[in-house]
Each structure stands twice: as C-alpha cells, then as structure tokens.
Design a protein around this motif. Structure first.
Motif, mmCIF file in Angstrom:
data_model
loop_
_atom_site.group_PDB
_atom_site.id
_atom_site.type_symbol
_atom_site.label_atom_id
_atom_site.label_comp_id
_atom_site.label_asym_id
_atom_site.label_seq_id
_atom_site.Cartn_x
_atom_site.Cartn_y
_atom_site.Cartn_z
ATOM 1 N N ALA A 1 -3.989 3.956 -14.120
ATOM 2 C CA ALA A 1 -3.757 5.386 -13.891
ATOM 3 C C ALA A 1 -4.478 5.860 -12.632
ATOM 4 C CB ALA A 1 -4.221 6.188 -15.109
ATOM 5 N N GLY A 2 -5.713 5.445 -12.451
ATOM 6 C CA GLY A 2 -6.489 5.877 -11.289
ATOM 7 C C GLY A 2 -5.911 5.380 -9.980
ATOM 8 N N LEU A 3 -5.528 4.106 -9.928
ATOM 9 C CA LEU A 3 -4.954 3.564 -8.698
ATOM 10 C C LEU A 3 -3.587 4.190 -8.408
ATOM 11 C CD1 LEU A 3 -5.981 -0.208 -8.869
ATOM 12 C CD2 LEU A 3 -7.043 1.653 -7.566
ATOM 13 N N ALA A 4 -2.816 4.458 -9.451
ATOM 14 C CA ALA A 4 -1.520 5.119 -9.249
ATOM 15 C C ALA A 4 -1.721 6.535 -8.701
ATOM 16 C CB ALA A 4 -0.736 5.161 -10.567
ATOM 17 N N PHE A 5 -2.702 7.251 -9.234
ATOM 18 C CA PHE A 5 -2.977 8.612 -8.761
ATOM 19 C C PHE A 5 -3.441 8.588 -7.300
ATOM 20 C CE2 PHE A 5 -5.468 12.646 -8.695
ATOM 21 C CZ PHE A 5 -4.435 13.508 -9.047
ATOM 22 N N VAL B 1 -6.251 18.748 -7.447
ATOM 23 C CA VAL B 1 -7.628 18.605 -6.964
ATOM 24 C C VAL B 1 -7.603 18.477 -5.451
ATOM 25 C CG1 VAL B 1 -8.699 17.617 -9.051
ATOM 26 C CG2 VAL B 1 -7.598 16.115 -7.409
ATOM 27 N N ARG B 2 -8.712 18.862 -4.813
ATOM 28 C CA ARG B 2 -8.771 18.800 -3.352
ATOM 29 C C ARG B 2 -8.944 17.381 -2.831
ATOM 30 N NH1 ARG B 2 -12.459 23.000 -4.455
ATOM 31 N NH2 ARG B 2 -14.193 21.845 -3.549
ATOM 32 N N HIS B 3 -9.464 16.491 -3.650
ATOM 33 C CA HIS B 3 -9.733 15.112 -3.221
ATOM 34 C C HIS B 3 -9.133 14.122 -4.233
ATOM 35 C CE1 HIS B 3 -12.442 16.712 -0.194
ATOM 36 N NE2 HIS B 3 -12.928 17.488 -1.137
ATOM 37 N N PRO B 4 -7.800 14.109 -4.365
ATOM 38 C CA PRO B 4 -7.203 13.261 -5.400
ATOM 39 C C PRO B 4 -7.375 11.763 -5.165
ATOM 40 C CG PRO B 4 -5.499 14.226 -4.010
ATOM 41 C CD PRO B 4 -6.803 14.872 -3.625
ATOM 42 N N ILE B 5 -7.531 11.333 -3.927
ATOM 43 C CA ILE B 5 -7.775 9.901 -3.696
ATOM 44 C C ILE B 5 -9.114 9.522 -4.325
ATOM 45 C CG2 ILE B 5 -8.247 8.143 -1.939
ATOM 46 C CD1 ILE B 5 -6.127 9.544 -0.176
ATOM 47 N N TYR B 6 -10.122 10.346 -4.120
ATOM 48 C CA TYR B 6 -11.434 10.067 -4.711
ATOM 49 C C TYR B 6 -11.358 10.133 -6.237
ATOM 50 C CZ TYR B 6 -13.036 11.066 0.053
ATOM 51 O OH TYR B 6 -13.212 11.082 1.408
ATOM 52 N N THR B 7 -10.632 11.119 -6.749
ATOM 53 C CA THR B 7 -10.473 11.238 -8.201
ATOM 54 C C THR B 7 -9.848 9.968 -8.761
ATOM 55 O OG1 THR B 7 -10.257 13.648 -8.083
ATOM 56 C CG2 THR B 7 -9.339 12.567 -10.034
ATOM 57 N N GLY B 8 -8.765 9.516 -8.140
ATOM 58 C CA GLY B 8 -8.094 8.316 -8.615
ATOM 59 C C GLY B 8 -8.971 7.082 -8.527
ATOM 60 N N LEU B 9 -9.676 6.940 -7.421
ATOM 61 C CA LEU B 9 -10.540 5.766 -7.256
ATOM 62 C C LEU B 9 -11.709 5.793 -8.245
ATOM 63 C CD1 LEU B 9 -10.548 5.296 -3.387
ATOM 64 C CD2 LEU B 9 -9.304 3.978 -5.125
ATOM 65 N N LEU B 10 -12.271 6.963 -8.480
ATOM 66 C CA LEU B 10 -13.363 7.051 -9.454
ATOM 67 C C LEU B 10 -12.869 6.719 -10.864
ATOM 68 C CD1 LEU B 10 -15.266 10.168 -8.090
ATOM 69 C CD2 LEU B 10 -16.130 7.809 -8.209
ATOM 70 N N LEU B 11 -11.686 7.183 -11.221
ATOM 71 C CA LEU B 11 -11.122 6.837 -12.516
ATOM 72 C C LEU B 11 -10.901 5.325 -12.611
ATOM 73 C CD1 LEU B 11 -10.026 7.907 -15.206
ATOM 74 C CD2 LEU B 11 -7.791 8.143 -14.094
ATOM 75 N N ALA B 12 -10.374 4.729 -11.545
ATOM 76 C CA ALA B 12 -10.150 3.279 -11.524
ATOM 77 C C ALA B 12 -11.466 2.510 -11.588
ATOM 78 C CB ALA B 12 -9.353 2.886 -10.283
ATOM 79 N N PHE C 1 -19.852 2.175 -9.926
ATOM 80 C CA PHE C 1 -19.263 3.507 -10.128
ATOM 81 C C PHE C 1 -20.199 4.590 -9.602
ATOM 82 C CE2 PHE C 1 -18.989 7.365 -12.686
ATOM 83 C CZ PHE C 1 -17.677 7.742 -12.447
ATOM 84 N N ALA C 2 -21.484 4.480 -9.899
ATOM 85 C CA ALA C 2 -22.467 5.481 -9.444
ATOM 86 C C ALA C 2 -22.552 5.507 -7.913
ATOM 87 C CB ALA C 2 -23.836 5.199 -10.051
ATOM 88 N N LEU C 3 -22.522 4.340 -7.282
ATOM 89 C CA LEU C 3 -22.544 4.288 -5.816
ATOM 90 C C LEU C 3 -21.312 4.972 -5.222
ATOM 91 C CD1 LEU C 3 -23.812 0.627 -5.311
ATOM 92 C CD2 LEU C 3 -24.993 2.711 -4.567
ATOM 93 N N ALA C 4 -20.148 4.717 -5.810
ATOM 94 C CA ALA C 4 -18.919 5.350 -5.320
ATOM 95 C C ALA C 4 -18.966 6.855 -5.546
ATOM 96 C CB ALA C 4 -17.700 4.739 -6.004
#
Length: 190
Positions: free
Chosen positions: A85-89, A122-133, A150-153
């Motif tokens: 889901a995160g990578l797709a987003f 969201v204003r930063h959906p790439i970051y949202t998706g990557l954090l979910l992934a 995850f914490a570093l990202a």
C-alpha cells in the motif's frame, strides 16, 4: 504468509518500486535551483543509513538484527500489505507530480503547485507512502534494524518537508492556503 515469503515478496516490491523510481527520474523538468549540499546532507545521510540497515544488516552490530517481534505469519503478512500500500501510494504521488519531481529539493523550470490526486490528501504523499512501506518492512523483518531504519527515515522526511515547505511558500503565494487546508503527512491528523 510465512515470514520468509513475506521477506522475499517485500524485497521484490522494493526492487520493482526502485526500478520504477529510477526510470521515472528520466522524465523530469530541468532544475532552476538546488538545495545547498550541507542542508541536503542532513536528510540524505539518515536515508543512506536507513537503506544500509535494511539492505546490509551484516555491516552493523548483531544486536540490531535481534527480533523485537516474535516469529509468526500474522505480522509479516500485515507488514507486506503495508509495504504494498505504501509503495503504491508513493508511486501514485510520483506519477501525479510528473516532471516537477526531484530526488533533491529543487525548483524546476515551469514548476507548478500540485494540489490534486494524492496531494489533496496530504502535502507530502511520497513521504507518507514511503513511511508506511518502511513501517511495513519493519514488521516483515521483525528486527530492531527495521524500527531504527523507520525512525531515521521519519527524521529525514520531517526535516526535508520543512525545507521544501519554506521553498514552496517563497515560490507560490497560494501555498499557505493549501498548507492550511491539507495535512502534511497523515490525513486529518498531521
């Protein structure tokens, strides 16, 4: 889904996503401004460490490869779904951003403010998706290195989003209105 199957499928998803990301980078607009190196290093170094933690665990102390989750099928399976889901987003956001995308904070020629598609959520959906992934990857791995990655990202994306937002406010007068009505990373929350 077994833990081993989830790990292999997760690695395959990340590989497919990375290939898409690299090919998409060939279709971007020329840059007019680049973030200075010292500022860029503050968010790039943690992302490099995160990638090494996930891809090369043997380069770090063995304690980081200890499990924080008990072995089993439920959490790795859930983690795999979060990765997908995160990578797709993130891929949707990248495709929607089109030629305005950059791997570093830049101002493109003919840069446009994008506030549709995933950018209306969201204003930063790439970051949202990557954090979910990455959260999903931590569940699949079940080891401390996944949580630390995850914490570093999270640190890198929070820092980077602040730099990006300052540039967007300077570039687009309408950005402040967009910022007020759209959360940064988590719809309706933050």
């Amino acid at each position: 889904m077994s833990g081993a199957a989830a790990r292999h499928l997760t690695a395959a998803l990340w590989g497919i996503w990375l290939l898409y990301w690299l090919l998409s980078a060939l279709k971007v607009k020329r840059s007019r401004w680049h973030e200075p190196f010292p500022s860029a290093a503050i968010h790039q170094v943690p992302l490099v460490l995160m990638a090494l933690l996930l891809a090369a665990p043997y380069a770090f102390p063995a304690t980081l490869s200890r499990r924080f989750l008990p072995p089993g099928a439920l959490l790795p399976g859930l983690g795999f779904l979060l990765v997908a889901a995160g990578l797709a987003f993130a891929a949707w956001a990248r495709a929607h951003l089109g030629g305005n995308w950059s791997g570093t904070i830049t101002l493109k020629e003919g840069h446009a403010l994008i506030a549709t598609g995933p950018y209306r959520l969201v204003r930063h959906p790439i970051y949202t998706g990557l954090l979910l992934a990455l959260l999903g990857t931590a569940l699949v791995i079940g080891e401390w290195r996944g949580l630390i990655g995850f914490a570093l990202a999270l640190f890198a994306f929070l820092y980077r989003s602040r730099i990006e937002e300052a540039r967007m406010r300077d570039t687009f007068p309408q950005y402040e209105d967009y910022r007020r009505r759209t959360k940064a990373l988590l719809p309706f929350v933050y």
